[in-house]
Structures are given as structure tokens and as C-alpha cells.
Design an enzyme around this catalytic site. Structure first.
Site, PDB file in Angstrom:
ATOM      1  N   ILE A 206       0.834  -1.165  -0.015  1.00 27.03           N
ATOM      2  CA  ILE A 206       0.032  -0.033  -0.071  1.00 27.03           C
ATOM      3  C   ILE A 206       0.895   1.363   0.026  1.00 27.03           C
ATOM      4  O   ILE A 206       1.698   1.051   0.685  1.00 27.03           O
ATOM      5  CB  ILE A 206      -1.017  -0.113   1.207  1.00 27.03           C
ATOM      6  CG1 ILE A 206      -1.818  -1.272   1.235  1.00 27.03           C
ATOM      7  CG2 ILE A 206      -1.900   1.148   1.312  1.00 27.03           C
ATOM      8  CD1 ILE A 206      -3.073  -1.224   0.078  1.00 27.03           C
TER       9      ILE A 206
ATOM     10  N   ASN B  35      -5.323  -5.013   7.983  1.00 26.89           N
ATOM     11  CA  ASN B  35      -4.975  -6.216   7.267  1.00 26.89           C
ATOM     12  C   ASN B  35      -5.096  -7.415   8.134  1.00 26.89           C
ATOM     13  O   ASN B  35      -5.034  -7.516   9.298  1.00 26.89           O
ATOM     14  CB  ASN B  35      -3.170  -6.317   6.829  1.00 26.89           C
ATOM     15  CG  ASN B  35      -3.105  -7.449   5.838  1.00 26.89           C
ATOM     16  OD1 ASN B  35      -3.560  -7.916   5.280  1.00 26.89           O
ATOM     17  ND2 ASN B  35      -1.958  -7.768   6.125  1.00 26.89           N
TER      18      ASN B  35
ATOM     19  N   HIS C 277      -3.197 -11.129   8.971  1.00 23.64           N
ATOM     20  CA  HIS C 277      -2.118 -12.006   8.580  1.00 23.64           C
ATOM     21  C   HIS C 277      -2.170 -13.317   9.117  1.00 23.64           C
ATOM     22  O   HIS C 277      -2.528 -13.482  10.549  1.00 23.64           O
ATOM     23  CB  HIS C 277      -0.891 -11.244   9.116  1.00 23.64           C
ATOM     24  CG  HIS C 277       0.297 -11.903   8.804  1.00 23.64           C
ATOM     25  ND1 HIS C 277       0.916 -11.832   7.544  1.00 23.64           N
ATOM     26  CD2 HIS C 277       1.149 -13.031   9.464  1.00 23.64           C
ATOM     27  CE1 HIS C 277       1.989 -12.422   7.315  1.00 23.64           C
ATOM     28  NE2 HIS C 277       2.017 -13.179   8.597  1.00 23.64           N
TER      29      HIS C 277
ATOM     30  N   ASP D  55       3.424  -6.043   7.592  1.00 26.63           N
ATOM     31  CA  ASP D  55       2.946  -6.566   8.547  1.00 26.63           C
ATOM     32  C   ASP D  55       3.660  -6.036  10.051  1.00 26.63           C
ATOM     33  O   ASP D  55       3.600  -6.677  11.159  1.00 26.63           O
ATOM     34  CB  ASP D  55       3.492  -8.148   8.708  1.00 26.63           C
ATOM     35  CG  ASP D  55       3.089  -8.788   7.319  1.00 26.63           C
ATOM     36  OD1 ASP D  55       1.825  -8.752   7.109  1.00 26.63           O
ATOM     37  OD2 ASP D  55       3.774  -9.688   6.871  1.00 26.63           O
TER      38      ASP D  55
ATOM     39  N   GLU E 287      -9.789 -16.929  10.898  1.00 25.38           N
ATOM     40  CA  GLU E 287      -9.948 -15.729   9.837  1.00 25.38           C
ATOM     41  C   GLU E 287     -11.390 -15.606   9.653  1.00 25.38           C
ATOM     42  O   GLU E 287     -11.931 -14.512   9.846  1.00 25.38           O
ATOM     43  CB  GLU E 287      -9.363 -15.787   8.781  1.00 25.38           C
ATOM     44  CG  GLU E 287      -7.615 -15.990   8.964  1.00 25.38           C
ATOM     45  CD  GLU E 287      -6.821 -16.017   7.542  1.00 25.38           C
ATOM     46  OE1 GLU E 287      -5.809 -15.533   7.437  1.00 25.38           O
ATOM     47  OE2 GLU E 287      -7.488 -16.437   6.416  1.00 25.38           O
TER      48      GLU E 287
HETATM   49  C1  GRF Z   1      -5.369 -15.311   4.037  1.00 27.17           C
HETATM   50  O1  GRF Z   1      -4.660 -16.590   4.678  1.00 27.17           O
HETATM   51  C2  GRF Z   1      -4.857 -13.968   4.968  1.00 27.17           C
HETATM   52  O2  GRF Z   1      -4.492 -14.174   6.243  1.00 27.17           O
HETATM   53  C3  GRF Z   1      -3.643 -13.635   4.022  1.00 27.17           C
HETATM   54  O3  GRF Z   1      -4.114 -13.767   2.734  1.00 27.17           O
HETATM   55  C4  GRF Z   1      -5.016 -14.990   2.741  1.00 27.17           C
HETATM   56  C5  GRF Z   1      -6.370 -14.632   1.803  1.00 27.17           C
HETATM   57  O4  GRF Z   1      -7.043 -15.883   1.920  1.00 27.17           O
HETATM   58  N1  GRF Z   1      -3.676 -12.082   4.284  1.00 27.17           N
HETATM   59  P1  GRF Z   1      -8.342 -15.818   1.062  1.00 27.17           P
HETATM   60  O5  GRF Z   1      -7.867 -15.308  -0.431  1.00 27.17           O
HETATM   61  O6  GRF Z   1      -9.141 -14.771   1.638  1.00 27.17           O
HETATM   62  O7  GRF Z   1      -9.016 -17.124   1.016  1.00 27.17           O
END
Ligand code: GRF
Length: 190
Positions: free
Chosen positions: A87, A101, A103, A144, A173
Site C-alpha cells: 500500500i 490487514n 495475517h 506486517d 480468519e
Molecule cells: C489469508 O490467509 C490472509 O491471512 C492473508 O491472505 C489470505 C487470503 O486468503 N492475508 P483468501 O483469498 O481470503 O482465501
């Protein structure tokens, strides 16, 4: 209505969980999905939710079309979900604490350039870690390294394959990214 802009380069499973989460929300909506990859899976996912998509090629990125577009639309939160480009400083300056973001590790461990997707999980496994997890953080000018907003751990065992680790992390996530986005937008004034 608060506006979210999602930036994604890949399959977009996180983008989809966010799209789904906010699809019936009356005060927060995903107003655009932007990708630098023409055939990114995320576009099909966004279409299902009738969210406008924008594809930016390298030339458009160089010409600052991304920043100009975002300056105009003024999203309340810019959400990176597997967006692999850096970015720009001007975007970071223009949107202080408004670019986040996710991670797939417990930062500051296993972050930095080249640390994405299975690259992260492979090293976590190789190092015999017993825990991994997710980090949601503000984006600053270093990969990060921005201020951490939220982390969640998960236990892993030496019998877990890279794919098993990836699935455990992905489940976290999908469970937490939307919740944190909602919390950030709800505590924000206005
Ligand atoms: C995820 O693992 C996230 O942590 C990282 O990129 C990946 C994206 O996966 N930043 P997706 O395209 O959302 O399946």
C-alpha cells in the site's frame, strides 16, 4: 451508511465471509471490491452479493488510479484480504488507522515480505510450533509491522500437515475478521 472497500488479490474466501456478514447490515456495507488480478476468484464472490468490482492493472496502479479512486469514494475502512501489493505511503497518510490487514500468524512472528499463505504455515510447522493463529493489524509502511488490533491463537500438533494448519488458521480468519471490522466501524464516531 459506513462503507468498506475490500482489496484482494486471490481466491477471496475472507472477502466472501465479510460480504456475507454485512450483506444484511443496515448501517455498514461493503461498497466495493478491488483487485489487481483480472481473474481473481474474489470477483465471482462479489458478484453473488451484487457488490461493484474494480480491476486495476499494473499500469493503473502505477498511475495512482487506486489512490485517486479511494480518495474520491472515501471508504470508512479499507480492508485488505489477501492483497499482495504494498500500500502506497500516500494512501496510508490519507487514511490514518483506516487500512487494516489480516495475517495468518501470530505477528511479529512469521511476518514480512514473502510471508503469506502456505509460506507461513510451512515455516511454522518446520519450527515445531505448538501454537499459531491470526493477527489483524493496521497497515503502515512496513509489511506486517502496523499496530496490532487483535490476535487469536490456535493449538497445532506435530501431526498436523501444512494443509491442516492452514485450515485451522482460515477458520479463525473467517470467524473473527468481520467481527473486528464491525467493532472498529461501530466505535468510530459519526
Ligand atoms: C489469508 O490467509 C490472509 O491471512 C492473508 O491472505 C489470505 C487470503 O486468503 N492475508 P483468501 O483469498 O481470503 O482465501
Amino acid at each position: 451508511m459506513k462503507k468498506i472497500a475490500i482489496l484482494a488479490s486471490g481466491g477471496g474466501s475472507n472477502a466472501e465471509s465479510i460480504l456475507k456478514h454485512f450483506s444484511l447490515n443496515k448501517t455498514i456495507s461493503v461498497s466495493m471490491v478491488i483487485s489487481n488480478k483480472k481473474n481473481a476468484g474474489v470477483f465471482d464472490r462479489a458478484e453473488k452479493y451484487n457488490v461493484p468490482c474494480l480491476w486495476l492493472n499494473d499500469d493503473a496502479l502505477k498511475k495512482k488510479i487506486l489512490s485517486n479512486y479511494l480518495f474520491k469514494v472515501k471508504p470508512d475502512l479499507i480492508v485488505l484480504a489477501g492483497f499482495l501489493l504494498k500500500i502506497s505511503s500516500e494512501l496510508i497518510r490519507e487514511f490514518p488507522r483506516k487500512i487494516i490487514n489480516i495475517h495468518p500468524s501470530l505477528l511479529p512472528s512469521y511476518g514480512g515480505k514473502g510471508m503469506f499463505g502456505d509460506n507461513v504455515h510451512k515455516i511454522v510447522k518446520k519450527n515445531g510450533e505448538t501454537q499459531t493463529g491470526i493477527t489483524i493489524h493496521y497497515v503502515n509502511e512496513e509489511y506486517d509491522k502496523g499496530e496490532i488490533i487483535f490476535q487469536k491463537k490456535v493449538n497445532i500438533s506435530k501431526n498436523d500437515s501444512v494443509n491442516d494448519i492452514s485450515k485451522k488458521v482460515q477458520a479463525l480468519e473467517h470467524l473473527y475478521y468481520s467481527r473486528i471490522i464491525e467493532k472498529l466501524l461501530s466505535i468510530e464516531k459519526g
